[in-house]
Design a protein around this motif. Structure first.
Motif, PDB file in Angstrom:
ATOM      1  N   GLN A  73       0.841  -1.186   0.000  1.00 13.34           N
ATOM      2  CA  GLN A  73       0.000   0.000   0.000  1.00 13.34           C
ATOM      3  C   GLN A  73       0.881   1.242   0.000  1.00 13.34           C
ATOM      4  O   GLN A  73       2.043   1.203   0.395  1.00 13.34           O
ATOM      5  CB  GLN A  73      -0.925   0.020   1.220  1.00 13.34           C
ATOM      6  CG  GLN A  73      -0.188  -0.050   2.542  1.00 13.34           C
ATOM      7  CD  GLN A  73      -1.134  -0.017   3.725  1.00 13.34           C
ATOM      8  OE1 GLN A  73      -2.340   0.089   3.570  1.00 13.34           O
ATOM      9  NE2 GLN A  73      -0.587  -0.084   4.912  1.00 13.34           N
ATOM     10  N   ILE A  74       0.334   2.365  -0.445  1.00 13.59           N
ATOM     11  CA  ILE A  74       1.117   3.595  -0.567  1.00 13.59           C
ATOM     12  C   ILE A  74       1.622   4.087   0.781  1.00 13.59           C
ATOM     13  O   ILE A  74       2.647   4.775   0.850  1.00 13.59           O
ATOM     14  CB  ILE A  74       0.300   4.710  -1.241  1.00 13.59           C
ATOM     15  CG1 ILE A  74      -0.979   4.994  -0.458  1.00 13.59           C
ATOM     16  CG2 ILE A  74      -0.009   4.355  -2.684  1.00 13.59           C
ATOM     17  CD1 ILE A  74      -1.722   6.219  -0.932  1.00 13.59           C
TER      18      ILE A  74
ATOM     19  N   GLU B 121       8.543   1.495   5.329  1.00 17.79           N
ATOM     20  CA  GLU B 121       8.583   0.058   5.074  1.00 17.79           C
ATOM     21  C   GLU B 121       8.945  -0.230   3.617  1.00 17.79           C
ATOM     22  O   GLU B 121       9.191  -1.370   3.248  1.00 17.79           O
ATOM     23  CB  GLU B 121       7.225  -0.563   5.418  1.00 17.79           C
ATOM     24  CG  GLU B 121       6.915  -0.492   6.910  1.00 17.79           C
ATOM     25  CD  GLU B 121       5.544  -1.049   7.257  1.00 17.79           C
ATOM     26  OE1 GLU B 121       4.874  -1.565   6.316  1.00 17.79           O
ATOM     27  OE2 GLU B 121       5.144  -0.992   8.425  1.00 17.79           O
ATOM     28  N   GLU B 122       8.950   0.803   2.803  1.00 24.25           N
ATOM     29  CA  GLU B 122       9.409   0.732   1.413  1.00 24.25           C
ATOM     30  C   GLU B 122      10.309   1.931   1.158  1.00 24.25           C
ATOM     31  O   GLU B 122      10.085   3.014   1.700  1.00 24.25           O
ATOM     32  CB  GLU B 122       8.230   0.770   0.429  1.00 24.25           C
ATOM     33  CG  GLU B 122       7.366  -0.482   0.405  1.00 24.25           C
ATOM     34  CD  GLU B 122       8.000  -1.623  -0.382  1.00 24.25           C
ATOM     35  OE1 GLU B 122       9.124  -1.443  -0.911  1.00 24.25           O
ATOM     36  OE2 GLU B 122       7.350  -2.683  -0.467  1.00 24.25           O
TER      37      GLU B 122
ATOM     38  N   TRP C  62      11.909   5.199  -0.647  1.00 18.83           N
ATOM     39  CA  TRP C  62      11.263   6.280  -1.393  1.00 18.83           C
ATOM     40  C   TRP C  62      11.574   6.237  -2.884  1.00 18.83           C
ATOM     41  O   TRP C  62      10.820   6.773  -3.703  1.00 18.83           O
ATOM     42  CB  TRP C  62      11.656   7.634  -0.806  1.00 18.83           C
ATOM     43  CG  TRP C  62      10.851   7.971   0.405  1.00 18.83           C
ATOM     44  CD1 TRP C  62      11.226   7.881   1.713  1.00 18.83           C
ATOM     45  CD2 TRP C  62       9.492   8.454   0.420  1.00 18.83           C
ATOM     46  NE1 TRP C  62      10.199   8.266   2.549  1.00 18.83           N
ATOM     47  CE2 TRP C  62       9.127   8.636   1.780  1.00 18.83           C
ATOM     48  CE3 TRP C  62       8.573   8.751  -0.570  1.00 18.83           C
ATOM     49  CZ2 TRP C  62       7.872   9.096   2.156  1.00 18.83           C
ATOM     50  CZ3 TRP C  62       7.314   9.209  -0.195  1.00 18.83           C
ATOM     51  CH2 TRP C  62       6.975   9.378   1.145  1.00 18.83           C
ATOM     52  N   TRP C  63      12.675   5.595  -3.270  1.00 17.92           N
ATOM     53  CA  TRP C  63      12.984   5.557  -4.701  1.00 17.92           C
ATOM     54  C   TRP C  63      11.900   4.814  -5.478  1.00 17.92           C
ATOM     55  O   TRP C  63      11.636   5.118  -6.642  1.00 17.92           O
ATOM     56  CB  TRP C  63      14.368   4.941  -4.956  1.00 17.92           C
ATOM     57  CG  TRP C  63      14.502   3.474  -4.644  1.00 17.92           C
ATOM     58  CD1 TRP C  63      15.002   2.917  -3.514  1.00 17.92           C
ATOM     59  CD2 TRP C  63      14.142   2.371  -5.510  1.00 17.92           C
ATOM     60  NE1 TRP C  63      14.973   1.536  -3.591  1.00 17.92           N
ATOM     61  CE2 TRP C  63      14.457   1.182  -4.812  1.00 17.92           C
ATOM     62  CE3 TRP C  63      13.593   2.282  -6.783  1.00 17.92           C
ATOM     63  CZ2 TRP C  63      14.240  -0.084  -5.343  1.00 17.92           C
ATOM     64  CZ3 TRP C  63      13.363   1.022  -7.332  1.00 17.92           C
ATOM     65  CH2 TRP C  63      13.693  -0.138  -6.615  1.00 17.92           C
ATOM     66  N   LYS C  64      11.236   3.855  -4.821  1.00 17.48           N
ATOM     67  CA  LYS C  64      10.143   3.150  -5.495  1.00 17.48           C
ATOM     68  C   LYS C  64       8.965   4.095  -5.740  1.00 17.48           C
ATOM     69  O   LYS C  64       8.317   4.036  -6.791  1.00 17.48           O
ATOM     70  CB  LYS C  64       9.683   1.953  -4.654  1.00 17.48           C
ATOM     71  CG  LYS C  64      10.640   0.774  -4.645  1.00 17.48           C
ATOM     72  CD  LYS C  64      10.005  -0.413  -3.937  1.00 17.48           C
ATOM     73  CE  LYS C  64      10.909  -1.626  -3.966  1.00 17.48           C
ATOM     74  NZ  LYS C  64      10.274  -2.803  -3.310  1.00 17.48           N
ATOM     75  N   CYS C  65       8.700   4.944  -4.767  1.00 13.22           N
ATOM     76  CA  CYS C  65       7.623   5.925  -4.942  1.00 13.22           C
ATOM     77  C   CYS C  65       7.930   6.857  -6.105  1.00 13.22           C
ATOM     78  O   CYS C  65       7.069   7.135  -6.951  1.00 13.22           O
ATOM     79  CB  CYS C  65       7.454   6.730  -3.650  1.00 13.22           C
ATOM     80  SG  CYS C  65       6.130   7.954  -3.706  1.00 13.22           S
ATOM     81  N   GLU C  66       9.169   7.318  -6.175  1.00 16.26           N
ATOM     82  CA  GLU C  66       9.575   8.193  -7.269  1.00 16.26           C
ATOM     83  C   GLU C  66       9.456   7.472  -8.609  1.00 16.26           C
ATOM     84  O   GLU C  66       9.051   8.067  -9.614  1.00 16.26           O
ATOM     85  CB  GLU C  66      11.009   8.658  -7.044  1.00 16.26           C
ATOM     86  CG  GLU C  66      11.191   9.525  -5.802  1.00 16.26           C
ATOM     87  CD  GLU C  66      12.653   9.746  -5.466  1.00 16.26           C
ATOM     88  OE1 GLU C  66      13.525   9.208  -6.198  1.00 16.26           O
ATOM     89  OE2 GLU C  66      12.940  10.444  -4.486  1.00 16.26           O
TER      90      GLU C  66
END
Length: 485
Positions: free
Chosen positions: A245-246, A253-254, A256-260
């Protein structure tokens, strides 16, 4: 009814849900996400400095429909309803004989009992894009049924297997899983079917019509069709499927490069909607319904992909759940008046809340009116209604909490943004450029937001009382998956 209603201009509002200005080619984005909108801009008015009333759908749409800012209308949570008779759509129907229609998968517009669906004579949502429309769907079933109860009801229906499949597909949409089957079902819930429903509807109108289309493609989980996935690809989709989840990003937990990285898929969804927009406009031209139609294209709010907050250095934005950053409220806005043929660029501060007044002016005028625009000298935007929903995902009392407000003002060649997030106040100076970068940030107690919020709720505009018991289980489940409950 106005006796001259047959001569009234048509009205079309197209909302590109979750689309921020900075990711459109119109605002200088590097990826060619909006080639059609660039063409459309040559015969419409482009407002470079448009701001949404809120960072999420419900209060933003209420503001657009009523012309009232969120801190006044107060319809900012799922347990409130919009009172009857306050929207431009109802007034167009009652006073001028318009047919009104809504076409969307946005749960707040088409499903949740907040009063927005009710203001339209025709409303087509997800039930109209299921695989088997002749069969049962969760929305058509008795309210409050459990999943087991829904299956039992399906078995008594004329199309039991098709009804069960419809239910499975509805449950699949909004879930980000590793299942290729569910991923394919999610992709059905994109702009194409809603565009077709609108085209079919408009071709059967015998008098003036007014419609709102809301496309959800750019809302998470960002699933462009392969045709428009020009900047993402299978590797990014694999990363996307690995994210639960976002909220995993602010919870760290994830990474930030994945969000980018997800921004590349987001761009593909914008390109997908842009192509669908072109098809809508082409159809209006084919049936001679284009010239006499006032067309407004905008986003109801933006989206975050890891941008740092200007006022809380330990906060980065993801999706549209908190704060009041420019990535969340700076949106594209194009407006083509009836019979407008020349493009126009306006760089003044503009508010989507002005939609009501702009359309009222268009309908009341005997000829195209240029006097009423979306521009305002000042406006108030807010995140109100989102804070209470963060506890479930981010915990209480975190750095992401606090209702956020901003007062925007025109000040010479700059835009001043007075913010208040919780108890933190700041003055942000924005350049009057396509992407409106921040020139300076000053943390100071200015009191401008408190003064602007002194106006209370407008009597009769909202109705408090909707509870979770009023929301059917399928809608409630979708709201939870989208992070709204």
């Amino acid at each position: 009814m106005d006796v001259s209603s047959k001569d009234k201009p048509n009205i079309l509002l197209i909302v590109l849900d979750s689309v921020r200005a900075s990711n459109t080619t119109l605002h200088g984005h590097g990826n060619d996400t909006t080639p059609f909108l660039e063409e459309f801009a040559t015969q419409s008015t482009v407002y470079e400095q448009a701001r949404a009333p809120s960072i999420w759908s419900l209060p933003s749409h209420v503001s657009m429909f009523t012309g009232v800012e969120p801190h006044i209308h107060g319809v900012t949570t799922a347990d409130q309803r919009l009172g009857q008779g306050h929207t431009i759509w109802e007034k167009l129907a009652a006073n001028h004989g318009y047919s009104t229609g809504l076409f969307t998968s946005n749960v707040f517009l088409a499903e949740a009992p907040v009063g927005l669906r009710d203001v339209f004579e025709t409303a087509k949502g997800r039930d109209e894009i299921v695989r088997y429309p002749e069969a049962l769907t969760p929305n058509k079933a008795e309210r409050g049924l459990s999943q087991f109860g829904y299956v039992k009801t399906c078995l008594k229906h004329d199309y039991p297997i098709k009804s069960i499949i419809n239910g499975l597909e509805r449950k699949g949409r909004g879930s980000l899983t590793n299942s290729r089957y569910l991923q394919r079902l999610i992709k059905q819930d994109h702009c194409g079917p809603h565009a077709e429903n609108f085209k079919n509807w408009v071709e059967t109108r015998s008098g003036p019509w007014a419609a709102c289309i809301n496309f959800m493609d750019a809302h998470s989980p960002y699933l462009p069709d392969d045709t428009y996935d020009e900047w993402g690809g299978s590797s990014l989709k694999s990363i996307q499927r690995s994210i639960d989840q976002i909220w995993d990003f602010p919870l760290e937990e994830e990474p930030w490069w994945k969000c980018e990285a997800l921004e590349a898929l987001y761009d593909g969804t914008i390109r997908q909607m842009d192509a669908t927009l072109e098809g809508i406009i082409d159809r209006l031209k084919e049936i001679d319904q284009y010239e006499n139609t006032h067309i407004v294209i905008t986003g109801d709010h933006g989206e975050g992909f890891g941008e740092f907050c200007n006022t809380r250095s330990d906060v980065r934005y993801v999706a549209h759940g908190y704060g009041i950053g420019e990535s969340l409220v700076h949106v594209p806005l194009l407006s083509k008046r009836p019979y407008q043929r020349a493009g126009e660029l306006r760089c003044g501060l503009a508010s989507l809340t002005s939609f009501y007044q702009v359309i009222q002016s268009t309908v009341d005028s005997d000829e195209s009116s240029h006097s009423v625009t979306f521009e305002q000298d000042s406006m108030v935007v807010s995140s109100h209604g989102r804070e209470s929903q963060l506890d479930k995902y981010l915990g209480s009392g975190t750095r992401y909490h606090g209702d956020a407000f901003a007062v925007y003002r025109e000040e010479g060649d700059r835009i001043q943004k007075y913010t208040k997030w919780g108890s933190d106040e700041s003055i942000i100076t924005l350049a009057r450029e396509k992407s409106a970068p921040a020139i300076s940030v000053e943390m100071t107690n200015h009191g401008e937001v408190d003064r602007a919020l002194e106006d209370g709720n407008q009597d009769g505009l909202n109705e408090v009382g909707t509870s979770s018991d009023d929301i059917d289980e399928d809608t409630k489940d979708r709201l939870k998956k989208l992070g709204y409950m």
